[in-house]
Design a protein around this motif. Sequence first.
Motif, PDB file in Angstrom:
ATOM      1  N   SER A   1      68.075 -29.825  -4.011  1.00 18.79           N
ATOM      2  CA  SER A   1      69.539 -29.825  -4.152  1.00 18.79           C
ATOM      3  C   SER A   1      69.926 -29.733  -5.618  1.00 18.79           C
ATOM      4  O   SER A   1      70.817 -28.959  -5.997  1.00 18.79           O
ATOM      5  N   GLN A   2      69.261 -30.516  -6.444  1.00 20.25           N
ATOM      6  CA  GLN A   2      69.516 -30.481  -7.892  1.00 20.25           C
ATOM      7  C   GLN A   2      69.148 -29.120  -8.475  1.00 20.25           C
ATOM      8  O   GLN A   2      69.887 -28.568  -9.288  1.00 20.25           O
TER       9      GLN A   2
ATOM     10  N   ILE B   1      66.021 -21.195  -2.927  1.00 16.99           N
ATOM     11  CA  ILE B   1      65.939 -22.655  -3.028  1.00 16.99           C
ATOM     12  C   ILE B   1      66.703 -23.309  -1.877  1.00 16.99           C
ATOM     13  O   ILE B   1      66.234 -24.283  -1.269  1.00 16.99           O
ATOM     14  N   ASP B   2      67.872 -22.782  -1.549  1.00 20.81           N
ATOM     15  CA  ASP B   2      68.644 -23.340  -0.429  1.00 20.81           C
ATOM     16  C   ASP B   2      67.901 -23.174   0.890  1.00 20.81           C
ATOM     17  O   ASP B   2      67.958 -24.056   1.754  1.00 20.81           O
TER      18      ASP B   2
ATOM     19  N   ILE C   1      70.430 -23.794 -10.961  1.00 21.44           N
ATOM     20  CA  ILE C   1      70.456 -22.329 -10.882  1.00 21.44           C
ATOM     21  C   ILE C   1      71.899 -21.839 -10.866  1.00 21.44           C
ATOM     22  O   ILE C   1      72.244 -20.863 -11.547  1.00 21.44           O
ATOM     23  N   HIS C   2      72.734 -22.536 -10.116  1.00 17.95           N
ATOM     24  CA  HIS C   2      74.148 -22.159 -10.058  1.00 17.95           C
ATOM     25  C   HIS C   2      74.776 -22.245 -11.453  1.00 17.95           C
ATOM     26  O   HIS C   2      75.534 -21.362 -11.855  1.00 17.95           O
ATOM     27  N   GLN C   3      74.458 -23.300 -12.188  1.00 22.82           N
ATOM     28  CA  GLN C   3      74.981 -23.440 -13.541  1.00 22.82           C
ATOM     29  C   GLN C   3      74.497 -22.296 -14.428  1.00 22.82           C
ATOM     30  O   GLN C   3      75.272 -21.737 -15.211  1.00 22.82           O
ATOM     31  N   THR C   4      73.228 -21.942 -14.308  1.00 23.16           N
ATOM     32  CA  THR C   4      72.693 -20.812 -15.072  1.00 23.16           C
ATOM     33  C   THR C   4      73.484 -19.548 -14.745  1.00 23.16           C
ATOM     34  O   THR C   4      73.848 -18.781 -15.639  1.00 23.16           O
TER      35      THR C   4
ATOM     36  N   SER D   1      64.376 -30.149   4.885  1.00 21.22           N
ATOM     37  CA  SER D   1      65.231 -31.121   5.572  1.00 21.22           C
ATOM     38  C   SER D   1      64.968 -31.123   7.072  1.00 21.22           C
ATOM     39  O   SER D   1      64.880 -32.184   7.702  1.00 21.22           O
ATOM     40  N   GLU D   2      64.859 -29.939   7.654  1.00 16.79           N
ATOM     41  CA  GLU D   2      64.626 -29.854   9.099  1.00 16.79           C
ATOM     42  C   GLU D   2      63.248 -30.384   9.475  1.00 16.79           C
ATOM     43  O   GLU D   2      63.079 -31.010  10.521  1.00 16.79           O
TER      44      GLU D   2
END
Length: 155
Positions: A18-19, A50-51, A24-27, A58-59
């Motif tokens: 999650s982090q 990653i997602d 990556i989103h910030q990049t 999680s599953e």
Amino acid sequence: MKYTKTKAVLNQLVADLSQMSMIIHQTHWYMRGPNFLKLHPLMDEFMEEIDSQLDVISERLIALDGSPYSTLKEMDENTKIQDWPGEWDKTTPERLAHLVDGYRYLEDLYQHGIEVSDVEKDFSTQDIFIGLKTAIEKKIWMIQAELGSAPEIDE
């Protein structure tokens, strides 16, 4: 209870993936300069990968009767991947190197999961860990190549 240590690694991965997705989103958001047109959309692919790993992990944890972290507070309290404030003072190569650091941490955590799941004889989860570790190693190689460096995975 079965697979106690494996479930602990799975939940650690929930927090850390999650982090990593956020980093990556910030990049993606704070990228500027040479190769922007190539790298900006590539970050979307990195986030999707990653997602997807996060969903698989999680599953699997739920399938083992575990309870994945599911709040931002839990993710923040349990992740071991360091973040940076959203500021414009980092270059794209610095941001990519930060991604490599996160990927290297995930590589090590997957390796730990491989070892723990082997001891607990949870070979189905071990198979997941092996496949996802391989994908992470490829990502390290690719980013390191963009930075003009060797993958350095065997060091």
